[in-house]
Write a protein that holds these residues in place. Structure first.
Motif, mmCIF file in Angstrom:
data_model
loop_
_atom_site.group_PDB
_atom_site.id
_atom_site.type_symbol
_atom_site.label_atom_id
_atom_site.label_comp_id
_atom_site.label_asym_id
_atom_site.label_seq_id
_atom_site.Cartn_x
_atom_site.Cartn_y
_atom_site.Cartn_z
ATOM 1 N N ASN A 138 0.818 -1.212 0.000
ATOM 2 C CA ASN A 138 0.000 0.000 0.000
ATOM 3 C C ASN A 138 0.853 1.262 0.000
ATOM 4 O OD1 ASN A 138 -2.641 -1.139 0.128
ATOM 5 N ND2 ASN A 138 -2.370 -1.547 2.312
ATOM 6 N N GLN A 168 -8.328 2.306 -2.435
ATOM 7 C CA GLN A 168 -9.021 2.057 -1.179
ATOM 8 C C GLN A 168 -9.393 3.386 -0.529
ATOM 9 O OE1 GLN A 168 -5.850 -0.488 0.597
ATOM 10 N NE2 GLN A 168 -7.472 -1.982 0.809
ATOM 11 N N THR A 172 -12.578 1.455 3.537
ATOM 12 C CA THR A 172 -12.009 0.182 3.092
ATOM 13 C C THR A 172 -10.629 -0.037 3.696
ATOM 14 O OG1 THR A 172 -13.193 0.407 1.001
ATOM 15 C CG2 THR A 172 -11.402 -1.183 1.067
ATOM 16 N N ASP A 176 -9.103 -3.055 6.024
ATOM 17 C CA ASP A 176 -7.953 -3.808 5.535
ATOM 18 C C ASP A 176 -6.782 -3.754 6.511
ATOM 19 O OD1 ASP A 176 -6.651 -5.322 3.426
ATOM 20 O OD2 ASP A 176 -5.454 -3.531 3.041
ATOM 21 N N GLU A 177 -6.555 -2.596 7.152
ATOM 22 C CA GLU A 177 -5.446 -2.417 8.084
ATOM 23 C C GLU A 177 -5.976 -1.832 9.397
ATOM 24 O OE1 GLU A 177 -2.550 -3.495 7.896
ATOM 25 O OE2 GLU A 177 -1.938 -3.674 5.797
ATOM 26 N N ARG A 189 -3.283 0.401 -3.428
ATOM 27 C CA ARG A 189 -2.578 -0.877 -3.306
ATOM 28 C C ARG A 189 -2.103 -1.292 -4.693
ATOM 29 N NH1 ARG A 189 -5.362 -6.334 -1.366
ATOM 30 N NH2 ARG A 189 -6.030 -4.972 0.335
ATOM 31 N N ASN A 280 -0.744 -5.937 7.696
ATOM 32 C CA ASN A 280 -1.007 -7.044 6.780
ATOM 33 C C ASN A 280 -0.043 -7.087 5.606
ATOM 34 O OD1 ASN A 280 -3.198 -8.123 8.207
ATOM 35 N ND2 ASN A 280 -4.609 -6.644 7.308
#
Length: 410
Positions: A138, A168, A172, A176-177, A189, A280
């Protein structure tokens, strides 16, 4: 087939040795340290297929003023070193004009676009899949303006080079994080990139594969290589060909043979944090000029560039500034060691690696100058060098060849 000495046991050297070995050559790698213990150990661990455009010298006066005033964490410099680098910087600035940079990028994109394809078989053969993630990285943004500008850039990269990406929004990205405390404006990303939990370990794994296939890796001083009859000698090892894959140390060796290499050595630092919030995948924090990557050793923070002499003392101010800012956004945990690692990225002023035969010596070859992308491009340029040694070639080989690179080597 002919015996070949490869000088340098980083990603570029080991990638080159494997490519030559795959064509039936008997290969010996020689380095003063073990595989992956120098610059290849210290990077952010991303195989960057999205990096179709190499880093250009900034030409916006506002950006230059921020750099000169020390207000941008992407770059720091020591004035005496900067003045010594002035000739190379001038060539770098010239090659960064829009027209020159666009032409260079067309060639550079041919390298980065195949990086995962060239790494993949080595990862599989060496049994290194557990340390690889294939779900991208990202870039995060705190301002809507910066996020929108990067989204437009990503769209251009997709249209021009077919690079995949995912936009994102803040909601979102939070899902995701979830380790981030700060709500970001958004993230891009780059989905085609891969990342590695142990960059030095990946090089060592490739080196083990080389030895399993009959290659040799020995310790020695590359600067002792010398012409010997129709070939080359380093200590007891003799060979018909020598390939210089010494990254930032390559100019020093080649100066002995009358070559002047124009190289910018950009120092970078990293440090690890223990007990950090889970992340992640790696992320680039453009506001603070660092990359954070989940590694086996902890969360690795990698800095931008410092234009200093190679023997300058450690000055991890860029890491310190970023650490202070990021502790507001994410739990970094504790430093894993009191002192950070640092190394130097070997950057050439025309932004392409130097790959091919050196024009004034039979059997002397170059494969160095990968800038920020040695970890990404080692197997790729290694394959191109093996092709060139076999007499194969096309326009890309010609673009990388030393004989066609007056900006880089004379």
């Amino acid at each position: 087939m002919s015996e070949i000495i490869v000088l340098g046991a980083g990603m570029v050297g080991i990638g080159t040795a494997l490519a030559l070995q795959s064509r039936g050559h008997d290969v010996t790698v020689i380095d003063r340290r073990g595989p992956g213990e120098e610059t290849s150990h210290g990077n952010a661990g991303i195989i960057q297929t999205e990096a179709a455009e190499p880093y250009a010298f900034p030409r916006d006066p506002r950006v230059m003023l921020r750099y000169l005033a020390g207000r941008d964490n992407d770059l720091r410099y020591a004035l005496p070193a900067l003045l010594r680098m002035a000739p190379s910087l001038a060539r770098y600035w010239q090659n960064s004009s829009p027209g020159h940079h666009a032409r260079i990028s067309l060639r550079y994109a041919k390298l980065t676009s195949r990086a995962t394809t060239d790494h993949g078989p080595l990862i599989d053969a060496a049994g290194l899949e557990p340390m690889i993630r294939r779900d991208g990285f990202n870039e995060i943004f705190r301002s809507t303006a910066a996020f929108d500008a990067r989204t437009a850039y990503a769209a251009r990269m997709a249209e021009s080079f077919g690079i995949p990406y995912l936009v994102q929004g803040p909601d979102t990205f939070c899902i995701d994080e979830p380790g981030f405390r700060t709500r970001m404006a958004g993230a891009i990303r780059w989905t085609g990139a891969w990342s590695c939990a142990d960059p030095g370990g990946l090089v060592r794994g490739y080196a083990n594969l080389l030895m399993q296939r009959g290659g040799r890796i020995i310790k020695g001083d590359a600067n002792e290589v010398a012409a010997a009859g129709a070939g080359w000698r380093l200590g007891p090892t003799q060979a018909e060909h020598v390939v210089v894959c010494l990254g930032p140390w390559s100019p020093q060796l080649l100066a002995r043979f009358g070559y002047r290499v124009s190289m910018l050595r950009k120092r970078g630092y990293h440090r690890h944090f223990k007990a950090a919030a889970p992340v992640n995948r790696p992320f680039v924090d453009t506001d603070n000029g660092v990359v954070l990557s989940p590694m086996r050793a902890g969360l690795r923070m990698s800095s931008g560039a410092a234009l200093v002499d190679m023997d300058a003392p450690s000055d991890p101010a860029q890491l310190g500034r970023a650490e202070k800012a990021l502790r507001h956004d994410i739990e970094l945990g504790t430093r894993a060691a009191p002192e950070p690692w640092f190394g130097h990225r070997p950057c050439l002023p025309d932004m392409l690696p130097l790959t091919g035969p050196l024009p004034r010596h039979t059997g002397l070859w170059a494969n160095f100058g990968h800038g920020h992308q040695g970890f990404t491009l080692g197997p790729t340029t290694g394959t191109l060098l093996a092709e060139a040694m076999a007499g194969e070639g096309d326009t890309l080989h010609a673009a990388l060849a030393p004989e066609n690179r007056p900006f880089a080597i004379r």
